[in-house]
Design a protein around this motif. Structure first.
Motif, mmCIF file in Angstrom:
data_model
loop_
_atom_site.group_PDB
_atom_site.id
_atom_site.type_symbol
_atom_site.label_atom_id
_atom_site.label_comp_id
_atom_site.label_asym_id
_atom_site.label_seq_id
_atom_site.Cartn_x
_atom_site.Cartn_y
_atom_site.Cartn_z
ATOM 1 N N ALA A 167 0.832 -1.212 0.000
ATOM 2 C CA ALA A 167 0.000 0.000 0.000
ATOM 3 C C ALA A 167 0.863 1.258 0.000
ATOM 4 O O ALA A 167 2.005 1.250 0.459
ATOM 5 N N ASP A 168 0.295 2.340 -0.519
ATOM 6 C CA ASP A 168 1.004 3.617 -0.506
ATOM 7 C C ASP A 168 0.860 4.310 0.835
ATOM 8 O O ASP A 168 1.680 5.123 1.214
ATOM 9 N N GLN A 169 -0.217 4.006 1.546
ATOM 10 C CA GLN A 169 -0.467 4.695 2.810
ATOM 11 C C GLN A 169 -1.304 3.828 3.731
ATOM 12 O O GLN A 169 -2.149 3.056 3.266
ATOM 13 N N CYS A 170 -1.052 3.972 5.023
ATOM 14 C CA CYS A 170 -1.865 3.274 6.015
ATOM 15 C C CYS A 170 -2.437 4.316 6.968
ATOM 16 O O CYS A 170 -1.697 5.044 7.623
ATOM 17 N N GLU A 171 -3.746 4.420 6.998
ATOM 18 C CA GLU A 171 -4.398 5.434 7.823
ATOM 19 C C GLU A 171 -5.194 4.748 8.921
ATOM 20 O O GLU A 171 -5.994 3.858 8.649
ATOM 21 N N ALA A 177 -7.753 12.746 18.049
ATOM 22 C CA ALA A 177 -7.241 13.467 16.880
ATOM 23 C C ALA A 177 -5.841 13.023 16.464
ATOM 24 O O ALA A 177 -5.340 13.421 15.431
ATOM 25 N N GLY A 178 -5.201 12.178 17.266
ATOM 26 C CA GLY A 178 -3.851 11.741 16.928
ATOM 27 C C GLY A 178 -3.136 11.279 18.181
ATOM 28 O O GLY A 178 -3.765 10.848 19.144
ATOM 29 N N VAL A 179 -1.809 11.398 18.156
ATOM 30 C CA VAL A 179 -0.992 11.005 19.306
ATOM 31 C C VAL A 179 -0.731 12.266 20.137
ATOM 32 O O VAL A 179 -0.406 13.314 19.593
ATOM 33 N N TYR A 180 -0.892 12.155 21.438
ATOM 34 C CA TYR A 180 -0.777 13.313 22.329
ATOM 35 C C TYR A 180 0.480 13.260 23.192
ATOM 36 O O TYR A 180 1.070 12.204 23.399
ATOM 37 N N THR A 181 0.844 14.421 23.722
ATOM 38 C CA THR A 181 1.983 14.498 24.642
ATOM 39 C C THR A 181 1.708 13.737 25.935
ATOM 40 O O THR A 181 2.634 13.372 26.652
ATOM 41 N N ALA A 182 0.433 13.515 26.241
ATOM 42 C CA ALA A 182 0.035 12.729 27.414
ATOM 43 C C ALA A 182 -1.434 12.389 27.208
ATOM 44 O O ALA A 182 -2.071 12.939 26.302
ATOM 45 N N VAL A 229 -2.317 8.636 11.939
ATOM 46 C CA VAL A 229 -3.355 8.420 12.939
ATOM 47 C C VAL A 229 -4.225 9.665 12.978
ATOM 48 O O VAL A 229 -3.705 10.768 13.179
ATOM 49 N N ARG A 230 -5.502 9.507 12.747
ATOM 50 C CA ARG A 230 -6.354 10.705 12.805
ATOM 51 C C ARG A 230 -7.777 10.350 13.229
ATOM 52 O O ARG A 230 -8.153 9.183 13.262
ATOM 53 N N SER A 231 -8.525 11.390 13.553
ATOM 54 C CA SER A 231 -9.884 11.195 14.045
ATOM 55 C C SER A 231 -10.813 10.812 12.906
ATOM 56 O O SER A 231 -10.741 11.372 11.816
ATOM 57 N N SER A 232 -11.701 9.868 13.168
ATOM 58 C CA SER A 232 -12.653 9.511 12.115
ATOM 59 C C SER A 232 -13.837 10.469 12.117
ATOM 60 O O SER A 232 -14.683 10.412 11.241
#
Ligand code: ASP
Ligand code: MG
Length: 413
Positions: A167-171, A177-182, A229-232
């Motif tokens: 694949a060209d991309q894996c989503e 919304a993604g990866v957080y600092t905590a 990684v993102r919000s659906s």
């Protein structure tokens, strides 16, 4: 040739019929842009736990093969429902189970590892213009029995399929919304990171950041498959890109502060301090595929020593039983398990080129009068085991102390 995108939707994203319909719309939009699509789904939110709870009503001691039979059904349901939803809006699609996807694993039920994917059928179906809706989390072993990849395993299914199909991309679409600092539920000042490296993400995942399953990140790193990684639930959100290098221009020393409250500590007390004892203890654990984290062996006293290690609380019952058996064999005095602990950690690729991070971490915790029960470090992580009741306090103090709460880094959720 059109672009091949693997998209994975987690339990919350397919948690109701309304949401499944929304995922179908999203899939159709991506397809209308010309991409070939493999959509990997988790079970509907809460379904895996519900199935497991039903079995627990019968007994706590379930055969793991049967657990896999039971749990794999959750992903089949959501895959079929999403496919039906795609058909309803005129999108050609077909659902495939782990077996039909050619997902071959080892025989370790409930935490199987992928050995090989035979993607021939999937590729053929893609070439015939189908959207492939893949049931995540499952495969088959050599005998053809259903296996599952461990809780959260659909992430791994997605990355493994992305690699196998080129694949060209894996989503990975999720409810954050993604990866957080905590963890924003524990640290209100946490911020979304635009980018993290595979190594940082591996550490974060192993420390309980539940946004991606650890095996999935290992897979992505080994095959250099970037993950978005993102919000659906939000359109056009950038999310976090997980790839080889942290893409932030100014790399912070600490990228994230983690807290894992689902850890336990097992101690084998009074084991003979002889060659081969640790090997016996840990090879027994290794055979069960239970992942062990920190290990401490005390100084020998009268030829006896204590060996402590941490592991996920979910595995602690099984591991304690196993250790009681091994303990008898090696003539240890006793085995105990403490679940009243938490592990707090700081992670950052920037630590490679900075010293003094450990000292600073200990100072911050000392200022809050928090006692350290165990310490471990890697090249880009420092972890401390503390009493569970101080977990929130510790994480917030570290987040502030390492400058992650200031306005300069990342986006506010
Ligand atoms: N349904 C499985 C779980 O809840 C797998 C997954 O969601 O990735 O753990
Ligand atoms: Mg998940």
């Amino acid at each position: 040739m059109s672009k091949l995108i693997v998209q994975k939707f987690g339990g919350t994203s397919v948690g109701s019929i309304e949401r499944i319909k929304a995922v179908a719309e999203k899939t159709l939009r991506a397809r209308n842009k010309g991409a070939d699509l493999v959509v990997v789904v988790s079970a509907m939110g809460g379904e895996t736990d519900r199935l497991l709870d039903m079995a627990k009503e019968i007994t706590e001691h379930m055969d793991r093969r049967e657990v896999d039979m039971l749990l794999s059904s959750g992903e089949r349901i959501s895959a079929a429902l999403l496919t039906i939803a795609l058909h309803a809006i005129g999108c050609p699609a077909i659902s495939l189970t782990g077996r039909q996807l050619g997902m071959k694993t080892d025989g370790s039920h409930t935490r199987a590892r992928i050995k090989e994917i035979d993607g021939a059928r999937t590729k053929k179906l893609l070439s015939e213009n189908h959207v492939i809706v893949a049931a995540g989390f499952q495969g088959i072993n050599e005998q053809g029995d259903v296996t599952t990849l461990g809780r959260g395993g659909s992430d791994t299914s997605a990355v493994a399929l992305a690699v196998a199909l080129g694949a060209d991309q894996c989503e990975i679409y999720t409810d954050v919304a993604g990866v957080y600092t905590a963890d924003p539920r524990i640290v209100p000042k946490a911020k979304k990171l635009n980018s993290v490296s595979f190594d940082e993400m591996l550490e974060m995942a192993s420390l309980g950041a539940s946004v991606l399953q650890i095996r999935c990140v290992e897979f992505a790193k080994n095959f250099n498959m970037p993950i978005v990684v993102r919000s659906s639930f939000r359109e056009n959100d950038e999310g976090t890109i997980v790839c080889r290098e942290n893409l932030n221009m100014e790399q912070p020393v600490v990228s994230g502060v983690m807290c894992d409250k689902k850890q336990s500590k097992i101690t084998v007390k009074g084991a003979p301090d002889n060659p081969g004892i640790a090997a016996k203890v840990f090879s027994a654990l290794n055979e069960t595929n239970i992942s062990i984290d920190m290990i401490i062996q005390n100084m020998s006293d009268d030829g006896l020593t204590d060996i402590s290690f941490t592991l996920p609380t979910a595995d602690s019952l099984e591991a304690t039983k196993l250790m009681e058996k091994v303990g008898k064999e090696i003539h240890a005095n006793n085995v105990s398990c403490d679940s009243d602990i938490s592990k707090v950690s700081v992670v950052g690729a920037g630590m490679r080129s900075h010293s003094g991070v450990a000292a600073k971490m200990f100072e911050i915790l000392a200022k809050e009068h928090i006692n350290l029960l165990m310490i471990s470090t890697s090249e880009i992580r420092i972890s401390c085991v503390i009493e569970k009741k101080y977990a929130e306090l510790a994480v917030n103090a570290l987040h502030d102390g390492f400058g992650l709460s200031s306005d300069s880094s990342g986006d506010t959720p």
